[in-house]
Motif scaffolding. Structure first.
Motif, PDB file in Angstrom:
ATOM      1  N   SER A  35       0.825  -1.200   0.000  1.00 12.38           N
ATOM      2  CA  SER A  35       0.000   0.000   0.000  1.00 12.38           C
ATOM      3  C   SER A  35       0.864   1.257   0.000  1.00 12.38           C
ATOM      4  N   ARG A  39       1.608   9.804  -2.707  1.00 15.93           N
ATOM      5  CA  ARG A  39       2.153  11.168  -2.736  1.00 15.93           C
ATOM      6  C   ARG A  39       3.138  11.374  -3.882  1.00 15.93           C
ATOM      7  N   PHE A  55      -6.515   4.996   3.480  1.00 15.67           N
ATOM      8  CA  PHE A  55      -7.603   4.058   3.771  1.00 15.67           C
ATOM      9  C   PHE A  55      -8.818   4.789   4.335  1.00 15.67           C
ATOM     10  N   LYS A 200      16.844  13.824   8.757  1.00 16.79           N
ATOM     11  CA  LYS A 200      16.108  12.997   9.714  1.00 16.79           C
ATOM     12  C   LYS A 200      16.942  11.753   9.977  1.00 16.79           C
TER      13      LYS A 200
HETATM   14  P1  NAP Z   1       1.674   9.975   7.568  1.00 10.93           P
HETATM   15  O1  NAP Z   1       1.688  11.412   7.940  1.00 10.93           O
HETATM   16  O2  NAP Z   1       2.040   8.983   8.614  1.00 10.93           O
HETATM   17  O3  NAP Z   1       0.245   9.540   6.987  1.00 10.93           O
HETATM   18  C1  NAP Z   1      -0.748  10.490   6.611  1.00 10.93           C
HETATM   19  C2  NAP Z   1      -1.860   9.735   5.927  1.00 10.93           C
HETATM   20  O4  NAP Z   1      -1.434   9.285   4.637  1.00 10.93           O
HETATM   21  C3  NAP Z   1      -2.296   8.489   6.653  1.00 10.93           C
HETATM   22  O5  NAP Z   1      -3.201   8.774   7.692  1.00 10.93           O
HETATM   23  C4  NAP Z   1      -2.896   7.667   5.530  1.00 10.93           C
HETATM   24  O6  NAP Z   1      -4.160   8.160   5.167  1.00 10.93           O
HETATM   25  C5  NAP Z   1      -1.982   7.995   4.369  1.00 10.93           C
HETATM   26  N1  NAP Z   1      -0.882   7.051   4.207  1.00 10.93           N
HETATM   27  C6  NAP Z   1       0.410   7.185   4.610  1.00 10.93           C
HETATM   28  N2  NAP Z   1       1.144   6.133   4.235  1.00 10.93           N
HETATM   29  C7  NAP Z   1       0.299   5.297   3.605  1.00 10.93           C
HETATM   30  C8  NAP Z   1       0.459   4.034   2.981  1.00 10.93           C
HETATM   31  N3  NAP Z   1       1.664   3.422   2.927  1.00 10.93           N
HETATM   32  N4  NAP Z   1      -0.634   3.446   2.413  1.00 10.93           N
HETATM   33  C9  NAP Z   1      -1.830   4.067   2.448  1.00 10.93           C
HETATM   34  N5  NAP Z   1      -2.036   5.268   3.011  1.00 10.93           N
HETATM   35  C10 NAP Z   1      -0.993   5.877   3.577  1.00 10.93           C
HETATM   36  O7  NAP Z   1       2.612   9.737   6.299  1.00 10.93           O
HETATM   37  P2  NAP Z   1       3.724  10.700   5.629  1.00 10.93           P
HETATM   38  O8  NAP Z   1       4.782  11.011   6.628  1.00 10.93           O
HETATM   39  O9  NAP Z   1       3.028  11.812   4.908  1.00 10.93           O
HETATM   40  O10 NAP Z   1       4.338   9.680   4.566  1.00 10.93           O
HETATM   41  C11 NAP Z   1       3.552   9.235   3.459  1.00 10.93           C
HETATM   42  C12 NAP Z   1       4.254   8.055   2.832  1.00 10.93           C
HETATM   43  O11 NAP Z   1       5.553   8.440   2.396  1.00 10.93           O
HETATM   44  C13 NAP Z   1       4.431   6.892   3.809  1.00 10.93           C
HETATM   45  O12 NAP Z   1       3.889   5.735   3.216  1.00 10.93           O
HETATM   46  C14 NAP Z   1       5.928   6.790   4.052  1.00 10.93           C
HETATM   47  O13 NAP Z   1       6.398   5.469   4.088  1.00 10.93           O
HETATM   48  C15 NAP Z   1       6.526   7.555   2.870  1.00 10.93           C
HETATM   49  N6  NAP Z   1       7.714   8.345   3.276  1.00 10.93           N
HETATM   50  C16 NAP Z   1       7.605   9.233   4.315  1.00 10.93           C
HETATM   51  C17 NAP Z   1       8.740   9.950   4.696  1.00 10.93           C
HETATM   52  C18 NAP Z   1       8.691  10.906   5.865  1.00 10.93           C
HETATM   53  O14 NAP Z   1       9.740  11.515   6.184  1.00 10.93           O
HETATM   54  N7  NAP Z   1       7.565  11.081   6.548  1.00 10.93           N
HETATM   55  C19 NAP Z   1       9.952   9.771   4.012  1.00 10.93           C
HETATM   56  C20 NAP Z   1      10.012   8.847   2.952  1.00 10.93           C
HETATM   57  C21 NAP Z   1       8.867   8.145   2.598  1.00 10.93           C
HETATM   58  P3  NAP Z   1      -5.531   7.529   5.736  1.00 10.93           P
HETATM   59  O15 NAP Z   1      -5.640   8.000   7.154  1.00 10.93           O
HETATM   60  O16 NAP Z   1      -6.581   8.073   4.840  1.00 10.93           O
HETATM   61  O17 NAP Z   1      -5.413   6.039   5.657  1.00 10.93           O
END
Ligand code: NAP
Length: 262
Positions: A35, A39, A55, A200
């Protein structure tokens, strides 16, 4: 699953998630869905099934787990993606589905490193003026508003996709997704006359090339500490650990029988 294989949902967005999907796809005992949040415009699609988009909170994830008869959720998201990890913990608890997290171990400073720990991006921003004038900012494209008030500093921002405003007034953007080498990072730091790095604590099996380059050049590094995983969720450090954990029966984080999400 009707063919007897166990349906594993990998919450992805990291290299480890992709590697895990590849490994599990070779084992007939498992059927894998990865999943993504959705983004990134150009996904590096992993082996196995893929679903894209949120989700709809923990209740939405719980419904998805039930509908698709998921037996195990592996949270292989980035250690700083706290919301999806918290949602997974709640959805697993509500459904009785096993959950564990795959997290690369964090980095540790070694001899010669000049690291300054920060609690979050805002804390990192407050530390910068005392450390340098030309900043290499590698914390991703989100949350850069924390640095937007630092008008006196110059920022080189590197991210996979264009960062979201508000940004610092003097910002240069470098779109790239790696992999990076020490030689390449050293050349970049020199070319932009960087005097401080911000990262980070994303972690990994080896020290990131940018950290080695900063140490070699004698530059200070602001390292944003990672948040802890949700309480009760067990963590494995690598794909081998995930395989071993999958082979062990046990409820993981699940607390009680299936029910509705709180
Ligand atoms: P987050 O703030 O923890 O999540 C925000 C919302 O995005 C969640 O509530 C969910 O929506 C949705 N979401 C996040 N990851 C998902 C997934 N793998 N599958 C389905 N829905 C997902 O996440 P974020 O920090 O914005 O990061 C988004 C994605 O980028 C993650 O999957 C993460 O692995 C990747 N990423 C993040 C970073 C970072 O520094 N934060 C760096 C590299 C990669 P719903 O509540 O509607 O389900």
């Amino acid at each position: 699953m009707t063919d007897g294989s166990a349906h594993v949902l990998i919450l992805g967005g990291t290299t480890q998630a992709r590697q895990l999907a590849e490994t599990l796809a070779q084992r007939p005992a498992f059927r894998v869905t990865t999943s993504f949040a959705g983004r990134v415009a150009h996904l590096r699609t992993p082996v196995g099934d893929v679903r894209v988009g949120g989700f709809g909170g923990p209740a939405g994830m719980a419904a998805w787990l039930r509908e698709h008869r998921v037996s195990t959720v592996i949270d292989a998201t980035h250690p700083f993606a706290v919301e999806i990890s918290a949602n997974a913990a709640r959805a697993a608890a509500a459904t009785g589905v096993t959950l564990f997290a795959l997290r690369r171990p964090g980095w540790h400073a070694g001899p010669g490193d000049q690291w300054h720990g920060a609690a979050d991006l805002a804390d990192a921003a407050t530390r910068l003026p005392a450390l340098g004038r030309r900043v290499f900012l590698t914390t991703g494209r989100l949350g850069l508003a924390a640095f937007a008030g630092l008008d006196g500093l110059h920022f080189l921002v590197r991210s996979v996709e264009a960062p979201e405003p508000p940004l610092p007034r003097r910002t240069e953007v470098l779109l790239d997704r790696g992999p990076y080498t020490v030689e390449g990072e050293t050349a970049l730091l020199r070319a932009h006359t960087i005097d401080v790095l911000v990262t980070k604590d994303s972690g990994g099996p080896a020290t990131a090339a940018k950290l080695t380059a900063a140490r070699d050049l004698g530059l200070p590094v602001v390292v944003v500490r990672r948040p802890p995983p949700p309480s009760g969720v067990s963590v494995v450090p690598d794909v081998a650990g995930a395989l071993a954990r999958l082979g062990r029966p046990g409820p993981g984080v699940s607390r009680g029988a299936a029910g509705t999400c709180p």
